[in-house]
Design a protein around this motif. Structure first.
Motif, short mmCIF file in Angstrom:
data_model
loop_
_atom_site.label_atom_id
_atom_site.label_comp_id
_atom_site.label_asym_id
_atom_site.label_seq_id
_atom_site.Cartn_x
_atom_site.Cartn_y
_atom_site.Cartn_z
N LYS A 128 -9.14 9.49 -12.01
CA LYS A 128 -8.96 8.18 -11.71
C LYS A 128 -7.84 8.04 -10.62
O LYS A 128 -8.00 7.20 -9.68
N ARG A 129 -7.08 8.89 -10.56
CA ARG A 129 -5.95 9.00 -9.29
C ARG A 129 -6.91 9.11 -7.95
O ARG A 129 -6.26 8.47 -7.01
N ILE A 155 0.22 9.48 -3.90
CA ILE A 155 -1.08 9.61 -3.05
C ILE A 155 -0.74 9.82 -1.66
O ILE A 155 0.00 9.18 -1.12
N ALA A 202 -6.14 10.68 2.15
CA ALA A 202 -7.05 9.97 1.74
C ALA A 202 -8.09 9.13 2.65
O ALA A 202 -9.32 9.05 2.58
N ALA A 203 -7.23 8.67 3.61
CA ALA A 203 -8.01 7.80 4.73
C ALA A 203 -8.86 9.05 5.45
O ALA A 203 -10.22 8.56 5.88
N LEU A 218 0.73 -1.11 -0.01
CA LEU A 218 -0.09 -0.03 0.00
C LEU A 218 0.96 1.07 -0.14
O LEU A 218 0.55 2.30 -0.70
N LEU A 275 -9.73 -1.90 -5.70
CA LEU A 275 -8.78 -1.32 -6.26
C LEU A 275 -8.04 -1.88 -7.20
O LEU A 275 -7.62 -0.88 -8.31
N VAL A 324 -8.74 5.76 -7.15
CA VAL A 324 -7.60 4.98 -6.82
C VAL A 324 -7.47 5.10 -5.39
O VAL A 324 -7.22 4.07 -4.48
N GLY A 325 -7.05 6.45 -5.02
CA GLY A 325 -6.86 6.77 -3.70
C GLY A 325 -7.94 6.59 -2.54
O GLY A 325 -7.63 6.03 -1.48
N ALA A 326 -9.18 6.85 -3.05
CA ALA A 326 -10.30 6.26 -2.22
C ALA A 326 -10.47 4.69 -2.00
O ALA A 326 -10.66 4.47 -0.72
N GLU A 327 -9.82 3.97 -2.86
CA GLU A 327 -9.87 2.40 -2.65
C GLU A 327 -8.81 2.05 -1.82
O GLU A 327 -8.98 1.23 -0.79
N MET A 328 -7.59 2.95 -1.97
CA MET A 328 -6.42 2.54 -0.92
C MET A 328 -6.63 2.90 0.51
O MET A 328 -6.38 2.36 1.52
N ALA A 329 -7.65 4.03 0.54
CA ALA A 329 -7.89 4.50 1.88
C ALA A 329 -8.74 3.22 2.47
O ALA A 329 -8.70 2.89 3.63
N ASP A 330 -9.77 2.67 1.67
CA ASP A 330 -10.61 1.61 2.41
C ASP A 330 -9.81 0.43 2.70
O ASP A 330 -9.97 -0.05 3.93
N VAL A 331 -8.72 0.10 1.95
CA VAL A 331 -7.76 -0.88 2.52
C VAL A 331 -7.20 -0.66 3.68
O VAL A 331 -7.30 -1.33 4.64
N LEU A 391 -1.87 8.81 1.69
CA LEU A 391 -2.58 8.17 2.30
C LEU A 391 -3.48 8.38 3.21
O LEU A 391 -4.67 7.99 3.39
N LYS A 417 -12.03 9.53 3.51
CA LYS A 417 -12.96 8.56 3.54
C LYS A 417 -13.81 8.47 4.72
O LYS A 417 -15.05 7.93 4.67
#
Lengths: 116, 116, 116, 116
Positions: D60-61, C84, C89-90, C75, D41, D64-71, C86, C93
């Motif tokens: 798109k970036r 990005i 972004a978190a 990640l 992601l 992608v950042g929002a999915e990375m935040a979820d992880v 992180l 979210k």
């Protein structure tokens, strides 16, 4: 391969050819697409208890079936791209598993199945 | 379902019954096991270029086939646990996709396929 | 980004540079590697009941921690490859989720959480 | 753990407590939710070439950042549920990897990195 799998595979090949999608359908990409669909499948179960997952209502069951179909379709496209006989591979794998998990040792053991 | 899929399914049911594994094989757990195998499948491709993924040597191809078999086996066990006709679901899905990606619009478009 | 995440990121960049691994570390490949590790993480839980998953012994807990580390490392490499932030972004979210799941509606609802 | 990760973790704990979601957040379920997000992601990258994945446009970036935040958010919730120090685990993992992939052997080798 059985007729209906072969038929599905032929349809998928035609489908991709009609759309000129062969360029996107490298084995690497198909394996990615497969796991993405496997994630959409798991999403339906992630907050359910195991018990609830055994008793899906019809709407959910149909949605789950559609995700399972997606997994199968990518699996067939991947086996077609790599020229792998999926049924033969599955038969071979069952034999491997039978040796790996002898009935008397594996019986009822979560520890055994945990290590699969 | 075609004979060989039905035969595989019957073998898998017997296999799990012999080992008393039904208790572990809730749909939730089978969907988890399926994605775990899909990850092992993808692992073979993760550092390859798309080109390399189209030209696997025999050892790798066999290893990939074994992971694909694992995915299929869990897919069959899941369809058996949920009483879903996998082939019928796949046929239905192909029809949905044909409507969703008309040939003239989707042709050669990565943008279209990107949104699948 | 906080110091220890920045420090980890710097170490990872150096690690890849020393091994000339930048060529393999496209965002596409890093996202694949990440889900492969997420699969290895889930593998530890796939046959456990939810209750058992709350009470891991030390050996298992350490193994799970190592898989979680792998997920975090990819990640961080992905966020560095895509530039990005992180943490930002978190934080964003969490705000989105707060609007999406108001306390009074989402409270104790598996249906709500099921649709997340 | 650094302040901002600790702060995120505290916010997530409060968030789940306010909604009485602790009952759904077993480590097993959190590990499932994590891989589902990892799939979302990867979905952004599945049909892109590696090159395209290095040059995402801003829309798109951000996605992608929002999915990375979820992880990340599920990773933090999992480490909090299992009382695992994620940063310490990551530092330990980097040391393991340094021994496993010595610079002179691993340099530029896709075969080596393929076996990671």
């Amino acid at each position: 391969m059985p007729d209906s799998l072969r038929e599905l595979t032929t349809q998928l090949q035609q489908f991709a050819r009609d759309r000129d999608w062969g360029q996107f359908h490298s084995p690497k990409n198909l394996a990615s697409a497969l796991i993405v669909e496997a994630g959409e499948l798991l999403e339906h179960f992630q907050w359910l208890t195991e018990d609830q997952s055994r008793k899906l209502d019809d709407t959910k069951r149909e949605a789950v079936g559609a995700e399972m179909a997606d997994v199968l379709l990518y699996l067939l496209q991947l086996s077609s791209a790599l020229d792998i006989d999926l049924i033969a591979a599955a038969q071979a794998k069952i034999k491997v598993n039978a040796r790996k998990y002898p009935v008397d040792v594996a019986r009822g053991s979560s520890r055994k199945s945990d290590e699969r």
